[in-house]
Every structure is written in structure tokens, then in C-alpha cells.
Scaffold this active site. Structure first.
Site, PDB file in Angstrom:
ATOM      1  CB  SER A  62      63.871 -32.053  68.662  1.00 56.36           C
ATOM      2  OG  SER A  62      65.080 -32.585  68.163  1.00 56.36           O
ATOM      3  CE  LYS A  89      66.861 -29.546  66.506  1.00 57.07           C
ATOM      4  NZ  LYS A  89      65.987 -29.857  67.650  1.00 57.07           N
TER       5      LYS A  89
END
Length: 288
Positions: free
Chosen positions: A40, A107
Site C-alpha cells: 500500500s 500509511k
């Protein structure tokens, strides 16, 4: 003069106990590690990277928009849990009680409580606007209008589906009717996140997150998502953050699972320690 064997054994045991106590204190309050199971954050962070996480900074201040942040998932991610190696599972035995069985995500923080965000095209690329402007630290990141920016009622359906997941017959019926009502793509997104059926044996019991973090604070999704002129706007509730991955097309992030409570934040990754060929600091976005 020879030392007594029993004295040597006793000293060794005491030393080991002190070492374990010291390591535990460091693990709980100063540093820890994580293995990155997904892509990600490619190209910033890659699959299989092992990161060294520093925990002190975010105890004295909040993470800033654009900072790469490691946090506990506010739900159990059963697929990611199965990807962890023995070392990670052992280290997670020291995790806070409320996050037992959860995994770490890494993230980029893109919005804080009170912020209003939306995605707009700028020169052919989708950019994130926070309170009407593109944050300086996010100008080099492109995002896709997926998840809640494509389906404003996504989080509500995740909640409904996850409550039916253990009743296979009702769950199948729900997904079938959802495909007829909202389209096959939407139904497949729900299935891929919630899981629970062959051949999908993994997923997220999303209702646990809703019941634990949202309902006690009277947070209703509809109060924080609005559509205006074809544009989707999301407001971040008090006490929560919004995270997104750099690799937007392959990132399971807040576009899909929603707001992350502030207490779930662990720290910031400061060093990539594996693989050795990529050993070095995690670079900020504006140094890429």
C-alpha cells in the site's frame, strides 16, 4: 578462585531477567518493529520491508499531515494476521490489551479531526484537498477517488455485511441483492473486505470497529459524508484521523475502512532494517 556453579547459574538467571525487563520496557515505550505485509505504500515502503518504529515523538505531539505513521488497526484484519511471521506474533504479545489480535498498518496521515477532505483532478491527476487546499506534503502524491469517494454509503454496507458474515445463507443473499441494487463491483468490494466465505477465508469484522469506536461517541457516517455538485466531502470526527497509502490503487486505507481513533497510533517508522540492500531511513515525501 573458581566460582560456585550455582552462583554462576543464579547470576545468569538474574541477568536474563534484567535483560527481559529492559527489553520489555523499551518495546512498550520507546521502539518496536513491524513487517510490512502489503504494497500500500509502494514505492516509499515495499512488501516485506521490516521497519524500526520510534514511539516517543507522537507521545509529545500529534503526527502532522503528510507524515508516515504506524497504527494499530481499529479492527481485526484476519488476512494480515495470517501473514505475520513468528517473530511478529511473539512481539505483538506485548501489544496493548485493546489491540490484541489486531495488526499494524503503515500509511500517510492526510487529515485530522475537524478537517474536510475531497479529491479533485489537477492537471489530469487526482489530488487530495484538505480544507480547500492541497497540503504541501501531499502535492507529490496522487490518489484515486475510490472507496467512500466513489460509494458514499460504503461504510454503512460494510457494517451491515459484517454482521451477517457468520450466517452464510443470509450473507450470500445480502451480497446477491446488493449486486442487483448497487452493481457487481460494489458487492465484490464488500466481499473482499468483509470476507467470510469460500474461497475468501479472510476479512474484517467491521461491526466490531463500529460498536467499539463509533457508537459510544454517537458517530453516524451520514453526518460526516456529503455530496455536493457531484463531489464527495468527508469530515473527520473529533478524536480520529484519516490515513491513505501512497500506492493508491493497491491500498486498503481510510477510503475503505474509515476513521482511525487517535489512540491507535503507535509511532513513526524511522528506519528500514530489512532487506539489507535497502537499509536506511524512511524518507519524507518532499525528499523523494
Amino acid at each position: 578462585m573458581k566460582k560456585n556453579p550455582s552462583k554462576i547459574l543464579k547470576d545468569t538467571v538474574v541477568t536474563l531477567i534484567y535483560a527481559i525487563i529492559a527489553a520489555t520496557i523499551i518495546r512498550l515505550f520507546v521502539f518496536e518493529t513491524m513487517m510490512v505485509p502489503t504494497g500500500s505504500m509502494i514505492p516509499t515502503i515495499n512488501i516485506g520491508d521490516r521497519l524500526f518504529i520510534e514511539k516517543i515523538t507522537f507521545q509529545s505531539r500529534e503526527p502532522e499531515i503528510g507524515e508516515i505513521t504506524v497504527f494499530w488497526t481499529p479492527f481485526r484484519d484476519e488476512r494480515a494476521q495470517r501473514m505475520l511471521r513468528a517473530f511478529d506474533k511473539f512481539m505483538d504479545l506485548f501489544s496493548p490489551k485493546e489491540f490484541k489480535g489486531h495488526v499494524k498498518y503503515v500509511k500517510r496521515l492526510v487529515a485530522k479531526d475537524g478537517d474536510v477532505i475531497t479529491l479533485k483532478k489537477v492537471n489530469g491527476k487526482w489530488k487530495l484537498f484538505v480544507n480547500g487546499k492541497i497540503p504541501e506534503n501531499l502535492k507529490n502524491v496522487d490518489y484515486l477517488p475510490e472507496g467512500v469517494f466513489e460509494y458514499p454509503d460504503l461504510w454503512e454496507y460494510l457494517d451491515k455485511a459484517s454482521r451477517l458474515r457468520n450466517n452464510e445463507e443470509e450473507y450470500k443473499k445480502f451480497l446477491f441483492n446488493l449486486a442487483l441494487k448497487k452493481g457487481v463491483k460494489f458487492s465484490n468490494i464488500i466481499l473482499s473486505i468483509v470476507g467470510g466465505m469460500d474461497p475468501v477465508k479472510y476479512g474484517i469484522p467491521y461491526y466490531e470497529y463500529v460498536d467499539k469506536y463509533l457508537k459510544p461517541k454517537n458517530i453516524n457516517f451520514n453526518d460526516y459524508i456529503r455530496s455536493e455538485g457531484g463531489q464527495i466531502y468527508v469530515k473527520i470526527p473529533k478524536g480520529f484521523y484519516f490515513f491513505m497509502g501512497d500506492n493508491s490503487k493497491e491500498s486498503l486505507d481510510s477510503r475503505y475502512f474509515g476513521f482511525v481513533p487517535k489512540e491507535a497510533v503507535i509511532g513513526r517508522p524511522i528506519l528500514r532494517i530489512w532487506p539489507l540492500k535497502n537499509f536506511g531511513p524512511i524518507q519524507p515525501i518532499n525528499n523523494k
